[in-house]
Motif scaffolding. Sequence first.
Motif, mmCIF file in Angstrom:
data_model
loop_
_atom_site.group_PDB
_atom_site.id
_atom_site.type_symbol
_atom_site.label_atom_id
_atom_site.label_comp_id
_atom_site.label_asym_id
_atom_site.label_seq_id
_atom_site.Cartn_x
_atom_site.Cartn_y
_atom_site.Cartn_z
ATOM 1 N N PRO A 85 83.853 55.902 51.800
ATOM 2 C CA PRO A 85 82.525 55.792 51.194
ATOM 3 C C PRO A 85 81.974 54.372 51.203
ATOM 4 O O PRO A 85 80.767 54.188 51.029
ATOM 5 C CB PRO A 85 82.753 56.287 49.752
ATOM 6 C CG PRO A 85 84.219 56.110 49.502
ATOM 7 C CD PRO A 85 84.876 56.341 50.830
ATOM 8 N N GLN A 89 79.068 54.956 57.377
ATOM 9 C CA GLN A 89 78.875 56.379 57.713
ATOM 10 C C GLN A 89 78.625 56.587 59.214
ATOM 11 O O GLN A 89 78.017 57.581 59.615
ATOM 12 C CB GLN A 89 77.738 56.995 56.901
ATOM 13 C CG GLN A 89 77.831 56.754 55.400
ATOM 14 C CD GLN A 89 79.098 57.337 54.780
ATOM 15 O OE1 GLN A 89 79.310 58.532 54.802
ATOM 16 N NE2 GLN A 89 79.944 56.476 54.219
ATOM 17 N N ASN A 96 81.715 65.532 60.394
ATOM 18 C CA ASN A 96 81.267 66.717 59.656
ATOM 19 C C ASN A 96 81.090 67.933 60.556
ATOM 20 O O ASN A 96 80.599 68.957 60.116
ATOM 21 C CB ASN A 96 79.935 66.404 58.943
ATOM 22 C CG ASN A 96 79.706 67.270 57.733
ATOM 23 O OD1 ASN A 96 80.639 67.531 56.961
ATOM 24 N ND2 ASN A 96 78.477 67.735 57.553
ATOM 25 N N GLY A 445 91.319 62.694 49.347
ATOM 26 C CA GLY A 445 90.264 61.708 49.386
ATOM 27 C C GLY A 445 90.747 60.450 50.090
ATOM 28 O O GLY A 445 91.893 60.376 50.538
ATOM 29 N N ASN A 447 91.392 57.336 48.997
ATOM 30 C CA ASN A 447 92.187 56.343 48.295
ATOM 31 C C ASN A 447 93.661 56.440 48.692
ATOM 32 O O ASN A 447 94.125 57.494 49.153
ATOM 33 C CB ASN A 447 92.046 56.495 46.781
ATOM 34 C CG ASN A 447 90.605 56.325 46.319
ATOM 35 O OD1 ASN A 447 89.847 55.552 46.915
ATOM 36 N ND2 ASN A 447 90.222 57.048 45.269
ATOM 37 N N THR A 451 93.420 60.351 46.097
ATOM 38 C CA THR A 451 92.279 60.723 45.264
ATOM 39 C C THR A 451 90.986 60.306 45.959
ATOM 40 O O THR A 451 90.977 59.578 46.941
ATOM 41 C CB THR A 451 92.374 60.063 43.887
ATOM 42 O OG1 THR A 451 92.363 58.636 44.044
ATOM 43 C CG2 THR A 451 93.643 60.499 43.177
ATOM 44 N N GLY A 452 89.869 60.739 45.374
ATOM 45 C CA GLY A 452 88.567 60.444 45.931
ATOM 46 C C GLY A 452 87.932 61.688 46.535
ATOM 47 O O GLY A 452 88.505 62.778 46.509
ATOM 48 N N THR A 453 86.748 61.512 47.075
ATOM 49 C CA THR A 453 85.980 62.643 47.584
ATOM 50 C C THR A 453 86.526 63.132 48.918
ATOM 51 O O THR A 453 86.643 62.361 49.875
ATOM 52 C CB THR A 453 84.502 62.256 47.757
ATOM 53 O OG1 THR A 453 83.996 61.779 46.498
ATOM 54 C CG2 THR A 453 83.685 63.450 48.227
ATOM 55 N N ALA A 454 86.837 64.408 48.979
ATOM 56 C CA ALA A 454 87.358 65.009 50.210
ATOM 57 C C ALA A 454 86.216 65.382 51.148
ATOM 58 O O ALA A 454 85.047 65.450 50.755
ATOM 59 C CB ALA A 454 88.180 66.253 49.872
ATOM 60 N N SER A 455 86.552 65.657 52.384
ATOM 61 C CA SER A 455 85.562 66.109 53.353
ATOM 62 C C SER A 455 84.977 67.455 52.949
ATOM 63 O O SER A 455 85.675 68.313 52.406
ATOM 64 C CB SER A 455 86.219 66.236 54.733
ATOM 65 O OG SER A 455 85.393 66.938 55.629
ATOM 66 N N VAL A 456 83.694 67.641 53.225
ATOM 67 C CA VAL A 456 83.064 68.940 52.990
ATOM 68 C C VAL A 456 83.658 69.972 53.931
ATOM 69 O O VAL A 456 83.931 71.110 53.548
ATOM 70 C CB VAL A 456 81.536 68.843 53.182
ATOM 71 C CG1 VAL A 456 80.889 70.231 53.119
ATOM 72 C CG2 VAL A 456 80.928 67.917 52.132
ATOM 73 N N GLN A 458 86.652 71.415 55.774
ATOM 74 C CA GLN A 458 88.102 71.385 55.659
ATOM 75 C C GLN A 458 88.805 72.232 56.723
ATOM 76 O O GLN A 458 89.923 71.933 57.109
ATOM 77 C CB GLN A 458 88.527 71.884 54.273
ATOM 78 C CG GLN A 458 88.252 70.910 53.151
ATOM 79 C CD GLN A 458 89.156 69.683 53.225
ATOM 80 O OE1 GLN A 458 90.368 69.793 53.367
ATOM 81 N NE2 GLN A 458 88.556 68.500 53.154
#
Length: 488
Positions: A85, A89, A96, A445, A447, A451-456, A458
């Motif tokens: 993040p 990008q 994606n 994610g 980190n 942790t943290g935001t995973a990919s939309v 999968q």
Amino acid sequence: MKNKILKISILSVFTLGVLTSCERELDQVSYSQIPLDEAMTKEANFTQAINGAYSAIKGSGYFSTDTGNQIIVPDLTTDNLIVNPQGRQSNFTAYNWSFSSNNGSVTGLFTQAYFVISRANVPLKYISNLPAGTFRNNIEGHARAVRAAAHFDLVRAYCKIPTQSADANASLGIPYITEFNPLENNVTRNLTVAQVYDNIISDLNFAVNNITENPADKSKFSKAAIYGLLSRVYLYKGDYNNAITAGNASIALSPSVGARANFTNIWASNNVDGVLLKILNSTQENVTVGVAYQQGATATAGSIRSEYVVPKSLNDLYTTTDIRKSAYIRTASYQGSQRNHVIKWAFNTGGGTPLNVVEPKYLRTAEVYLNVAEAAFKSGNETLANSLLNTLKAQRYSPYVSVNLTGAALNAEIMLQRRLELAFENDRFYTFKRLGLTMQRTGEGPNVDGTGTASVVQTILPSDTRWQWPIPQSTINVTPAFQQNPGY
């Protein structure tokens, strides 16, 4: 008829109806340039044309710039990388899986690979100007090897792979361009996948029998490199006996997988231990191969701003005794966040080049060992597969004790070592694709602790049409007969 004026050193054309700005048709002869028909009568110009074909392999869409760089796209589309993040990008559309006919440039490979092919076909068009003999055979061999390699890069990306599904061999292939004709705009996809592979193999077999051997020059195909590439092509084709034969021939000529003592320097300098073919790069060219991964890294320490980072699950697969971990990955903080950063393509301390200006390794002996090991396992020769695995692993782990595996455990180890060895090296996407596997990300994610935001996105099923990348709409616009891939 207009006289085509080209300077060999900047020959820049692309077939399938797309012309670049460096190619023109002029009514008069320039004082600084000579007609191509006249230029291609001298040996020096044939050599220069071959050099230009090799040089084009590092262009945008292959190994330069960030968007569409083949050093990263096959990893960021799979489970080897997670978007950071804190990055820019870049390449997020590919990450994606948002491929479409209008954003085909998300993988600029299509245009650049045909550009490489066009350059390779120039000396072939004029090959009869050379007297029969060793020099002519060598030029033709190199041109056909480069042409075959670029066609293979295209067919595995934009078409089905023979081992991918039962219908793959008879499915839609790509044009196999064998003539230099930059004004062609009526090219069709008239070959099947199987026919494209046959053409690739024919070119490579000619090349390996005709090039003048110079194994010390890793910037051009040697016999070992051609045999190594044949092992890759045959593996994808599902012809395991020939994959073993070609791979063993390559290994006999160039057996080192890259000694453990040299391994870090293969990436951090110009060391070529275990390298079969590299693409030259220098401060004069200044092609930032590694920029797709990160900015701001230093050879010793410092913060790294990465575009994509290594998930905890993959980082943990590299044990502390594995030299690849320190050669490929560095855990560091950027603006207070700890990440596992890819540094495989960041530094060339030996050459003193700027950050990310490195020489891409197009093919290494370690991959050939893995190709043959997999083909041997699938052919029932577990002894050979174990021998090759143990030789490779002895140069990656210290201490290491040889093991002999069987059945599913042996296959799993071959696949694990392939992932660890060729991570961030233009392989992972194609391994999923050619084996017809589901691409399943872990839900982690970015980190270091996962942790943290995973990919939309999968999960990508083997039946998904996006395994075949879209033909750029710009090509179809100027070549209307060129058929788009299903699903776009």
